[in-house]
Design an enzyme around this catalytic site. Structure first.
Site, PDB file in Angstrom:
ATOM      1  N   LYS A 111       0.838  -1.199   0.000  1.00  0.00           N
ATOM      2  CA  LYS A 111       0.000   0.000   0.000  1.00  0.00           C
ATOM      3  C   LYS A 111       0.876   1.254   0.000  1.00  0.00           C
ATOM      4  CE  LYS A 111      -1.799   1.539   4.027  1.00  0.00           C
ATOM      5  NZ  LYS A 111      -1.574   2.955   4.383  1.00  0.00           N
ATOM      6  N   ASN A 112       1.863   1.269   0.911  1.00  0.00           N
ATOM      7  CA  ASN A 112       2.627   2.504   1.079  1.00  0.00           C
ATOM      8  C   ASN A 112       3.694   2.712   0.013  1.00  0.00           C
ATOM      9  OD1 ASN A 112       0.989   3.219   3.164  1.00  0.00           O
ATOM     10  ND2 ASN A 112       2.383   2.551   4.779  1.00  0.00           N
ATOM     11  N   CYS A 144      -8.499   8.210   9.712  1.00  0.00           N
ATOM     12  CA  CYS A 144      -8.884   7.413  10.872  1.00  0.00           C
ATOM     13  C   CYS A 144      -8.375   8.139  12.106  1.00  0.00           C
ATOM     14  CB  CYS A 144      -8.261   6.038  10.780  1.00  0.00           C
ATOM     15  SG  CYS A 144      -6.478   6.110  10.620  1.00  0.00           S
ATOM     16  N   ARG A 188      -2.908  13.730  11.693  1.00  0.00           N
ATOM     17  CA  ARG A 188      -1.679  14.209  12.316  1.00  0.00           C
ATOM     18  C   ARG A 188      -1.132  15.399  11.542  1.00  0.00           C
ATOM     19  NH1 ARG A 188      -1.180   8.866  10.511  1.00  0.00           N
ATOM     20  NH2 ARG A 188       0.383   8.571   8.879  1.00  0.00           N
ATOM     21  N   ASP A 204       3.589  -0.001  12.516  1.00  0.00           N
ATOM     22  CA  ASP A 204       2.419  -0.644  11.908  1.00  0.00           C
ATOM     23  C   ASP A 204       2.248  -2.092  12.365  1.00  0.00           C
ATOM     24  OD1 ASP A 204       1.736   1.652  10.361  1.00  0.00           O
ATOM     25  OD2 ASP A 204       3.399   1.170   9.038  1.00  0.00           O
ATOM     26  N   ARG A 251      -9.116  -0.649   3.573  1.00  0.00           N
ATOM     27  CA  ARG A 251      -8.275   0.439   3.061  1.00  0.00           C
ATOM     28  C   ARG A 251      -6.891  -0.075   2.716  1.00  0.00           C
ATOM     29  NH1 ARG A 251      -7.520   4.634   7.334  1.00  0.00           N
ATOM     30  NH2 ARG A 251      -5.893   5.070   5.835  1.00  0.00           N
TER      31      ARG A 251
END
Ligand code: EPU
Length: 422
Positions: free
Chosen positions: A24-25, A119, A124, A310, A403
């Site tokens: 994902k990242n 979320c 942040r 994570d 997600r």
């Protein structure tokens, strides 16, 4: 709106091969990077997850052409007119949308976007991004609805991150690619997704040196767009692989995690081995089983290559099954330990020590419960807790999980899990 949930019956031993998808990242960085290119860009091994779909929506909305050409391949063409305004209702749905801001600013000289959200932990700050852009010559305006950044001209600069930021590093690196002159980024993040992105940009004509080390140097093209002739391949998701390893350590009877890169997981592997867990690995796989006796250990989350935040929630679930006490110390994020009350409702014995530390006393059997995902990583940790718990659990708000994880229930079913999506 569809409100799907997972119904899980725990306690089944898991066995067999489970495949890791593209990260994902990594995907969430290369899609925005397409704005730095003068022609079509092909991206392969894209995970089919909600955050990627939302990123595609945002790209289309500002004028890029995006097309799924194969099962997990995307063709993006941003050669046409590109707008500066990120659609508010999509952008504020996920923190990852912030990664578009740098490329849009570099490409169009302006970017307008809402406050980042997503979320509990997505809201942040972005002060470091703003400081970097300002140093490159941009003007930042902030209002109740978000940010409006204007840069007639972006020039290279010498910038030091006062805190290490992953997306901050990627953002300023991408912005600098089209700027005028040389940029030096100091105290940059080291996550593997960064050298992967830089390597591809370099193959396409960018001049980036040192990505993957704390000092990155970029010589800008002064507005000249890049051109790609090879496809970008999204690297394997090291977080997903880590989740599966931890799951295997909890309830596996030899789980083989396939299509991963063990080099990105050495810290987790060292930690698991120190707990008495036997690990075998090859070039692109790692296998793990539940040990007879699981020892406990403290962890402290850190930037790469430290213990990744994570995987903090899944590791806490693992420690509920370990013999002894462990202190879980979250140093990267605020509010990323909020899920422990729910684990306690399932039978865990976890006491908060202060806002960043909890004490886990194990081993404790877990019981099935109804629980709600606060964010995607803790959400998956609940799924893992439910898989080892006695009885039925219902995990709600699985949008948060989807997600980041593609068809997770199908992949878990294949290794023997009793999980249904309803
Ligand atoms: N921070 C600031 N100001 C900024 C930017 C960050 O104070 O301008 C703080 C954050 O509040 C946080 C710390 O710096 O306390 C580190 O945050 P960082 O910026 O490194 O995180 P990120 O880049 O926003 C990425 C991943 C996260 C992952 C972290 C840490 C993406 C899209 N997100 O976030 O992934 O946890 O790095 O490795 O790459 C996830 O996938 O679930 C996820 C949250």
């Amino acid at each position: 709106m569809e409100m799907a949930e997972f119904v899980i019956n725990g306690g089944r031993k898991l066995k067999g091969e489970i495949k890791v998808m593209g990260a994902k990242n990594s995907a969430l960085k290369i899609l925005p990077a397409s704005l730095l290119f003068s022609g079509p860009l092909k991206v392969e091994k894209v995970p089919l997850i909600e955050d990627v779909f939302r990123m595609v929506d945002l790209l289309k909305n500002i004028g890029a052409e995006v097309e799924f050409t194969g099962k997990r391949a995307i063709k993006i063409n941003a050669a046409g007119q590109i707008g500066s305004d990120l659609k508010k209702d999509i952008a504020e749905k996920f923190r990852g949308s912030i990664v578009l801001a740098g490329p849009v600013l570099a490409r169009t000289g302006r970017v307008i976007f809402p406050y980042p959200g997503g979320c509990v932990i997505g809201k942040r700050p972005i002060d470091i991004f703003l400081a970097g852009w300002t140093k490159m010559g941009a003007m930042v305006r902030e209002s109740a609805s978000g940010f409006d950044i204007v840069a007639k001209h972006l020039s290279g600069t010498d910038f030091t991150f006062r805190n290490i930021s992953v997306t901050g590093t990627e953002t300023l690196m991408m912005t600098a690619v089209l700027a005028h002159g040389k940029t030096i980024l100091r105290n940059a993040a080291l996550e593997p997704e960064i050298p992967s992105l830089a390597g591809f940009l370099n193959k396409s004509g960018a001049k980036i040196k040192g990505a993957g080390s704390p000092i990155i140097e970029i010589i800008g093209t002064d507005g000249k767009l890049l051109s790609a002739n090879k496809a970008f391949e999204v690297i394997p998701d090291r977080i997903e692989a880590g989740d599966f390893l931890i799951l295997g350590a909890m309830i596996g009877n030899e789980i083989k995690v396939m299509d991963c890169n063990p080099e990105h997981l050495t810290t987790l592997i060292a930690m698991l081995e120190s707990l008495g867990i036997k690990i075998r690995k090859g070039k692109n796989w790692i296998s793990v089983s539940k040990p007879k006796i699981l020892s406990s250990s403290d962890i402290k989350t850190k930037e790469y290559p430290g213990f990744v935040t994570d995987l903090q929630a899944p590791f806490t679930v693992l420690m509920t099954q370990a013999h002894g006490e462990s202190i879980i110390f979250e140093t990267v994020f605020d509010g990323r330990l909020n899920y422990v009350d729910d684990l306690n409702r399932m039978g865990a014995n976890i006491s908060p020590l202060d806002p960043h530390r909890v004490l886990v006393r194990g081993p404790t059997p877990l019981r099935g419960r109804k629980i709600e995902s606060p964010d995607l990583r803790a959400g998956l940790a609940f799924v893992m807790a439910a898989l080892i718990a006695k009885g039925e659990s219902i995990v709600k708000n699985i949008y948060q999980i989807e997600r980041g994880y593609e068809r997770i229930e199908e992949r878990l079913q294949k290794i023997g899990a009793d999980i249904k999506r309803i």
